[in-house]
Design a protein around this motif. Structure first.
Motif, mmCIF file in Angstrom:
data_model
loop_
_atom_site.group_PDB
_atom_site.id
_atom_site.type_symbol
_atom_site.label_atom_id
_atom_site.label_comp_id
_atom_site.label_asym_id
_atom_site.label_seq_id
_atom_site.Cartn_x
_atom_site.Cartn_y
_atom_site.Cartn_z
ATOM 1 N N ALA A 10 0.854 -1.192 0.000
ATOM 2 C CA ALA A 10 0.000 0.000 0.000
ATOM 3 C C ALA A 10 0.888 1.240 0.000
ATOM 4 C CB ALA A 10 -0.921 0.009 1.217
ATOM 5 N N TRP A 11 0.685 2.099 -0.985
ATOM 6 C CA TRP A 11 1.474 3.323 -1.131
ATOM 7 C C TRP A 11 0.514 4.501 -1.004
ATOM 8 C CZ3 TRP A 11 5.313 4.057 -5.836
ATOM 9 C CH2 TRP A 11 6.211 5.095 -5.558
ATOM 10 N N ALA A 12 0.810 5.405 -0.106
ATOM 11 C CA ALA A 12 -0.117 6.491 0.197
ATOM 12 C C ALA A 12 0.131 7.716 -0.677
ATOM 13 C CB ALA A 12 -0.001 6.884 1.666
ATOM 14 N N VAL A 13 -0.963 8.350 -1.103
ATOM 15 C CA VAL A 13 -0.895 9.604 -1.845
ATOM 16 C C VAL A 13 -1.789 10.636 -1.168
ATOM 17 C CG1 VAL A 13 -0.404 8.461 -4.035
ATOM 18 C CG2 VAL A 13 -2.755 9.011 -3.448
ATOM 19 N N TYR A 14 -1.501 11.900 -1.480
ATOM 20 C CA TYR A 14 -2.231 13.029 -0.901
ATOM 21 C C TYR A 14 -2.687 13.929 -2.036
ATOM 22 C CZ TYR A 14 -2.980 17.276 1.914
ATOM 23 O OH TYR A 14 -3.512 18.396 2.505
ATOM 24 N N ASN A 15 -3.917 14.364 -2.003
ATOM 25 C CA ASN A 15 -4.429 15.238 -3.058
ATOM 26 C C ASN A 15 -3.805 16.624 -2.982
ATOM 27 O OD1 ASN A 15 -6.338 13.400 -4.213
ATOM 28 N ND2 ASN A 15 -7.635 13.728 -2.445
ATOM 29 N N GLY A 16 -3.029 16.968 -3.985
ATOM 30 C CA GLY A 16 -2.471 18.305 -4.064
ATOM 31 C C GLY A 16 -1.071 18.424 -3.493
ATOM 32 N N TYR A 17 -0.737 19.650 -3.168
ATOM 33 C CA TYR A 17 0.620 20.060 -2.795
ATOM 34 C C TYR A 17 0.681 20.277 -1.290
ATOM 35 C CZ TYR A 17 4.791 23.133 -3.177
ATOM 36 O OH TYR A 17 6.034 23.707 -3.080
ATOM 37 N N ILE A 18 1.610 19.621 -0.620
ATOM 38 C CA ILE A 18 1.766 19.801 0.818
ATOM 39 C C ILE A 18 2.735 20.948 1.061
ATOM 40 C CG2 ILE A 18 2.578 18.758 2.959
ATOM 41 C CD1 ILE A 18 1.693 16.081 1.933
ATOM 42 N N SER A 19 2.276 21.953 1.777
ATOM 43 C CA SER A 19 3.108 23.112 2.048
ATOM 44 C C SER A 19 4.298 22.731 2.909
ATOM 45 C CB SER A 19 2.298 24.205 2.754
ATOM 46 O OG SER A 19 1.223 24.619 1.948
ATOM 47 N N ALA A 20 5.386 23.445 2.708
ATOM 48 C CA ALA A 20 6.589 23.206 3.494
ATOM 49 C C ALA A 20 6.407 23.740 4.906
ATOM 50 C CB ALA A 20 7.792 23.881 2.821
ATOM 51 N N VAL A 21 7.333 23.377 5.782
ATOM 52 C CA VAL A 21 7.330 23.937 7.128
ATOM 53 C C VAL A 21 7.466 25.445 7.005
ATOM 54 C CG1 VAL A 21 8.558 24.014 9.333
ATOM 55 C CG2 VAL A 21 8.370 21.863 8.066
ATOM 56 N N PRO A 22 6.632 26.227 7.726
ATOM 57 C CA PRO A 22 6.670 27.690 7.591
ATOM 58 C C PRO A 22 8.063 28.263 7.784
ATOM 59 C CG PRO A 22 4.808 26.992 8.933
ATOM 60 C CD PRO A 22 5.639 25.772 8.686
ATOM 61 N N VAL A 23 8.430 29.192 6.899
ATOM 62 C CA VAL A 23 9.718 29.880 6.990
ATOM 63 C C VAL A 23 9.546 31.093 7.885
ATOM 64 C CG1 VAL A 23 11.491 31.095 5.675
ATOM 65 C CG2 VAL A 23 10.349 29.097 4.693
ATOM 66 N N PRO A 24 10.503 31.393 8.773
ATOM 67 C CA PRO A 24 10.391 32.573 9.635
ATOM 68 C C PRO A 24 10.072 33.829 8.841
ATOM 69 C CG PRO A 24 12.274 31.235 10.278
ATOM 70 C CD PRO A 24 11.736 30.626 9.015
ATOM 71 N N ALA A 25 9.258 34.695 9.441
ATOM 72 C CA ALA A 25 8.778 35.892 8.753
ATOM 73 C C ALA A 25 9.919 36.748 8.223
ATOM 74 C CB ALA A 25 7.897 36.710 9.698
ATOM 75 N N GLY A 26 10.995 36.850 8.996
ATOM 76 C CA GLY A 26 12.106 37.690 8.561
ATOM 77 C C GLY A 26 12.755 37.178 7.292
ATOM 78 N N VAL A 27 12.826 35.839 7.159
ATOM 79 C CA VAL A 27 13.409 35.248 5.959
ATOM 80 C C VAL A 27 12.535 35.516 4.754
ATOM 81 C CG1 VAL A 27 14.114 33.092 4.859
ATOM 82 C CG2 VAL A 27 14.613 33.474 7.279
ATOM 83 N N TRP A 28 11.193 35.363 4.931
ATOM 84 C CA TRP A 28 10.281 35.612 3.810
ATOM 85 C C TRP A 28 10.345 37.074 3.362
ATOM 86 C CZ3 TRP A 28 8.792 32.380 0.534
ATOM 87 C CH2 TRP A 28 8.443 31.073 0.886
ATOM 88 N N LEU A 29 10.451 37.978 4.337
ATOM 89 C CA LEU A 29 10.534 39.393 3.977
ATOM 90 C C LEU A 29 11.802 39.659 3.174
ATOM 91 C CD1 LEU A 29 9.331 41.071 7.297
ATOM 92 C CD2 LEU A 29 8.118 41.009 5.102
ATOM 93 N N PHE A 30 12.894 39.027 3.594
ATOM 94 C CA PHE A 30 14.142 39.192 2.864
ATOM 95 C C PHE A 30 14.020 38.652 1.448
ATOM 96 C CE2 PHE A 30 18.124 37.019 1.585
ATOM 97 C CZ PHE A 30 18.920 38.128 1.400
ATOM 98 N N GLY A 31 13.458 37.425 1.327
ATOM 99 C CA GLY A 31 13.325 36.805 0.012
ATOM 100 C C GLY A 31 12.389 37.566 -0.894
ATOM 101 N N SER A 32 11.222 37.974 -0.352
ATOM 102 C CA SER A 32 10.252 38.684 -1.187
ATOM 103 C C SER A 32 10.783 40.046 -1.600
ATOM 104 C CB SER A 32 8.925 38.839 -0.434
ATOM 105 O OG SER A 32 9.120 39.582 0.761
ATOM 106 N N GLY A 33 11.608 40.653 -0.740
ATOM 107 C CA GLY A 33 12.189 41.945 -1.101
ATOM 108 C C GLY A 33 13.149 41.811 -2.262
ATOM 109 N N LEU A 34 13.970 40.759 -2.236
ATOM 110 C CA LEU A 34 14.898 40.534 -3.339
ATOM 111 C C LEU A 34 14.162 40.250 -4.639
ATOM 112 C CD1 LEU A 34 17.641 38.321 -1.642
ATOM 113 C CD2 LEU A 34 17.870 40.693 -2.403
ATOM 114 N N LEU A 35 13.104 39.435 -4.549
ATOM 115 C CA LEU A 35 12.342 39.118 -5.752
ATOM 116 C C LEU A 35 11.668 40.371 -6.299
ATOM 117 C CD1 LEU A 35 10.681 35.746 -4.672
ATOM 118 C CD2 LEU A 35 12.596 36.062 -6.235
ATOM 119 N N GLY A 36 11.210 41.242 -5.396
ATOM 120 C CA GLY A 36 10.558 42.467 -5.844
ATOM 121 C C GLY A 36 11.496 43.383 -6.605
ATOM 122 N N LEU A 37 12.783 43.334 -6.241
ATOM 123 C CA LEU A 37 13.751 44.186 -6.917
ATOM 124 C C LEU A 37 13.859 43.877 -8.401
ATOM 125 C CD1 LEU A 37 16.676 44.255 -4.328
ATOM 126 C CD2 LEU A 37 15.151 46.155 -4.928
#
Length: 222
Positions: free
Chosen positions: A165-192
């Motif tokens: 028996a092999w288990a599947v899940y419908n759709g995309y499983i989100s990753a473990v939440p990234v700290p807010a400061g990291v997301w702000l840094f990443g989104s700022g770079l992408l915005g540039l």
């Protein structure tokens, strides 16, 4: 040229931070490698293809209904008739698009995963695997089964048989939440550089067998 160099720097930074994984890959690592998302079928598979050993069909459904991987529940058995029209596609001769209706066979014929070439998965059995798709309930209960040594599909999984028996899940499983400061840094770079967020994966509707089918299986076991 400056924009290209900036994009490369951003990708390098985000990769180090764990924000970017392989993009547009057929199988994308989720839950720290405990599962892999198929971005064509829009489903996620457990990385270990033999979490609980051999089981009969009722046991396999009970197990997968209660399965939790990386804190995530809601798993099911794979379907060989995703659209539910009663026709099971033979992926050994079908087109890639048609083969999408058969999740187990798609893994073998399109993703190239088998008992010899298992990566990125592990512990893939040479035995048959249960699908959630029922072939018939009378005169005896039978469900569709599939094996990954040769790609053999068979409508003869009876209630007392034991298979993988092999288990599947419908759709995309989100990753473990990234700290807010990291997301702000990443989104700022992408915005540039004006990079937009990728389109979110399409969420498939759950595939669940009716309780009456499981009752039939239990009746056959008796």
């Amino acid at each position: 040229m400056k924009k290209s160099r900036l994009l490369g720097a951003v990708c390098a930074c985000l990769s180090l931070l764990g924000i970017i994984s392989t993009v547009y890959a057929a199988l994308v690592s989720r839950l720290g490698g405990l599962a892999y998302y198929d971005d064509t079928l829009k489903i996620t598979w457990t990385a270990n293809a033999d979490v609980n050993g051999l089981m009969n069909w009722t046991e396999a459904n009970t197990w997968v209904d209660n399965l939790t991987i990386g804190g995530k529940g809601g798993w099911r058995l794979p379907s060989v008739d995703v659209d539910g029209n009663g026709t099971v596609v033979d992926c050994s001769t079908a087109s890639e698009a048609d083969c999408r209706d058969n999740e187990l066979a798609y893994m073998f014929y399109q993703n190239g995963v088998n008992t010899t070439t298992q990566a990125p998965f592990s512990d893939l059995l040479g035995a048959f695997y249960w699908s959630e798709t029922v072939f018939e309930t009378t005169p005896v209960f039978r469900a569709w089964i599939f094996e990954f040594a040769s790609g053999f599909l068979l409508a003869d999984g009876q209630a007392l048989d034991t298979h993988g028996a092999w288990a599947v899940y419908n759709g995309y499983i989100s990753a473990v939440p990234v700290p807010a400061g990291v997301w702000l840094f990443g989104s700022g770079l992408l915005g540039l550089i004006g990079i937009e967020d990728p389109e979110k994966p399409d969420w498939s509707q759950p595939h669940q067998q009716g309780q009456q089918l499981r009752d039939c299986a239990k009746t056959d076991e008796r």
